[in-house]
Design an enzyme around this catalytic site. Structure first.
Site, short mmCIF file in Angstrom:
data_model
loop_
_atom_site.label_atom_id
_atom_site.label_comp_id
_atom_site.label_asym_id
_atom_site.label_seq_id
_atom_site.Cartn_x
_atom_site.Cartn_y
_atom_site.Cartn_z
N LYS A 143 0.46 -1.71 -0.52
CA LYS A 143 0.12 0.20 -0.12
C LYS A 143 0.65 1.47 -0.32
O LYS A 143 2.18 1.13 0.79
CB LYS A 143 -0.90 0.08 1.64
CG LYS A 143 -1.93 -0.81 1.35
CD LYS A 143 -3.62 -0.56 1.28
CE LYS A 143 -4.04 -1.53 1.53
NZ LYS A 143 -4.81 -1.01 0.02
N ASP A 172 -0.92 -0.22 -4.44
CA ASP A 172 -1.76 -0.08 -4.29
C ASP A 172 -1.68 1.21 -3.36
O ASP A 172 -1.43 1.85 -2.53
CB ASP A 172 -2.83 -0.41 -3.78
CG ASP A 172 -4.31 -1.06 -3.86
OD1 ASP A 172 -4.66 0.87 -4.72
OD2 ASP A 172 -4.76 -1.19 -3.81
N GLU A 198 -1.73 -0.06 -8.66
CA GLU A 198 -3.00 0.04 -8.52
C GLU A 198 -3.83 1.64 -8.16
O GLU A 198 -3.18 2.23 -7.30
CB GLU A 198 -3.85 -0.41 -7.69
CG GLU A 198 -5.03 -1.58 -7.49
CD GLU A 198 -5.31 -2.62 -6.74
OE1 GLU A 198 -3.98 -3.78 -6.74
OE2 GLU A 198 -5.54 -2.23 -5.78
N ASP A 233 -9.08 -0.17 -9.53
CA ASP A 233 -9.75 -1.25 -8.66
C ASP A 233 -11.50 0.14 -8.34
O ASP A 233 -12.33 -0.87 -8.55
CB ASP A 233 -9.34 -1.04 -7.25
CG ASP A 233 -9.77 -2.02 -6.47
OD1 ASP A 233 -10.72 -2.17 -6.56
OD2 ASP A 233 -9.14 -2.01 -5.02
N LYS A 257 -13.22 -7.26 -7.95
CA LYS A 257 -13.93 -8.11 -6.96
C LYS A 257 -15.52 -8.39 -7.67
O LYS A 257 -16.78 -7.81 -7.64
CB LYS A 257 -14.47 -6.68 -5.80
CG LYS A 257 -12.89 -6.11 -5.45
CD LYS A 257 -13.05 -4.73 -4.26
CE LYS A 257 -12.36 -4.17 -3.59
NZ LYS A 257 -11.11 -3.99 -3.65
MG MG Z 1 -6.93 -1.54 -4.36
#
Ligand code: MG
Length: 347
Positions: A143, A172, A198, A233, A257
């Site tokens: 992250k 991300d 991402e 995302d 997702k």
């Molecule tokens: Mg993500």
């Protein structure tokens, strides 16, 4: 469960499940997963299960909305009623479709898929890589966009140097960067083992249509200007977003997702027909939703990328967890998940 065109008995249970530890999100700490589990039982007494696990700040329905539609359905439902539910409750539609779907007969025999290892944000990532590498992970997700941008960028080389041979890093940013920050990162990533970056930037629906359009243009521009692939995302919050980005010719990765899609089969078929580059990812659902989401991932015939399902153990009550973080998941691991145990545990 066979769809015989008759009615099903319908039951639902709303749940509140504390996470083991609060999760850090752009919207502050996230302490418990809320959602609705559904059960459909046919005239022969066969039950199927599904889970509506919305993420309202992605733009899905709220849990209250899903629950209110469940109350309106009553004790018996027909396939026609289920088909007529509004798109607004996409997560609930997903749950009801999962509850009616027959198991993929090949699921247990499907080839294992890799899983990305989750690293904590910042310097703490460095201390976690070794053990995960020893466990066999080769894709590591870090992250970024969480702490000071310069400090994080300064750590990138340390993180890359700590990776095992042949490993790749998935970054991300959760939409945290402006154009300038995104460009600095992407310049730096170009000759490093970065699988993709991402969601460098993101405009929420509440920021208005023109902010969204500007961000979409920025993402498309960045994807064209730098060699490191970009992944969407937050931008892919529902079935319509999949269509929209396919229509825009998105050249990067789609983080899907499945739990957020009203009609997973249609969306996956559309992505497949477009030869899209797809990563299947968790919405931090329980094993009930995860079983359905992973079953979709195991039918994917395009390029395999490591699953974004290295999330468990996740819940304070481990009866709701999926398979604990491991470098590969097999179809058998997924087939073994038993939604009935989670349903019963909610009682
Ligand atoms: Mg993500």
């Amino acid at each position: 469960m066979e769809d015989r065109g008759v009615s099903y008995r319908f039951d639902f249970r709303r749940y509140h499940l504390p996470f083991q530890a609060p999760l850090r999100t752009a919207h502050g700490p996230w302490r418990e997963r809320e959602g609705v589990m559904v059960r459909l039982t046919d005239a022969q007494g066969n039950s199927g299960y599904g889970e509506a696990a919305p993420i309202p700040w992605f733009g899905t329905e709220t849990v209250d909305e899903a629950e209110s539609v469940c109350r309106g359905l009553g004790e018996h439902v027909t396939p026609e009623t289920l088909a007529s539910l509004p798109d607004r409750v996409a997560c609930l539609k997903n749950a009801l479709a999962a509850a009616r779907r027959a198991d993929d007969p090949e699921l247990a025999a499907r080839k294992p898929l890799g899983v990305a290892a989750l690293l904590p944000a910042g310097r703490a990532a460095l201390g976690k890589i070794g053990a995960k590498a020893d466990a066999g992970f080769r894709i590591f997700k870090w992250k970024v966009g969480v702490g000071d941008a310069d400090e994080e960028l300064g750590l990138l080389d340390d993180v890359c140097a700590t990776l095992p041979d042949g490993a790749k890093l998935r970054l991300d940013a959760n939409g945290a960067w402006d154009r300038r920050q995104a460009e600095r990162w992407l310049e730096r990533c170009a000759d490093r083992p970065v699988e993709f970056v991402e969601q460098p930037s993101f405009a929420k629906a509440s920021e208005g249509a023109s902010a969204r359009r500007r961000t979409d243009d920025l993402l498309l521009g960045l994807a064209g200007d730098f060699p490191t692939p970009l992944a969407l995302d937050e931008s892919i919050a529902n079935d319509q977003d999949v269509e929209r980005w396919l229509g825009l010719g998105w050249p990067g990765v789609f983080v899907v997702k499945p739990a957020l899609l009203a009609d997973v089969e249609v969306a996956v078929a559309r992505l497949s027909a477009a030869r899209a580059d797809v990563v299947f990812s968790s919405a931090l659902e329980t094993l009930v939703g995860a079983r359905a989401a992973l079953a979709a991932a195991f039918t994917w015939t395009g390029k395999p990328r490591a699953l974004g399902f290295g999330v468990w153990p996740l819940f304070a009550d481990s009866r709701f967890d999926g398979p604990y973080e491991r470098p590969f998941l097999s179809g058998e691991d997924v087939a073994r998940l038993n939604p009935e145990t989670a349903w019963t545990a909610l009682n």
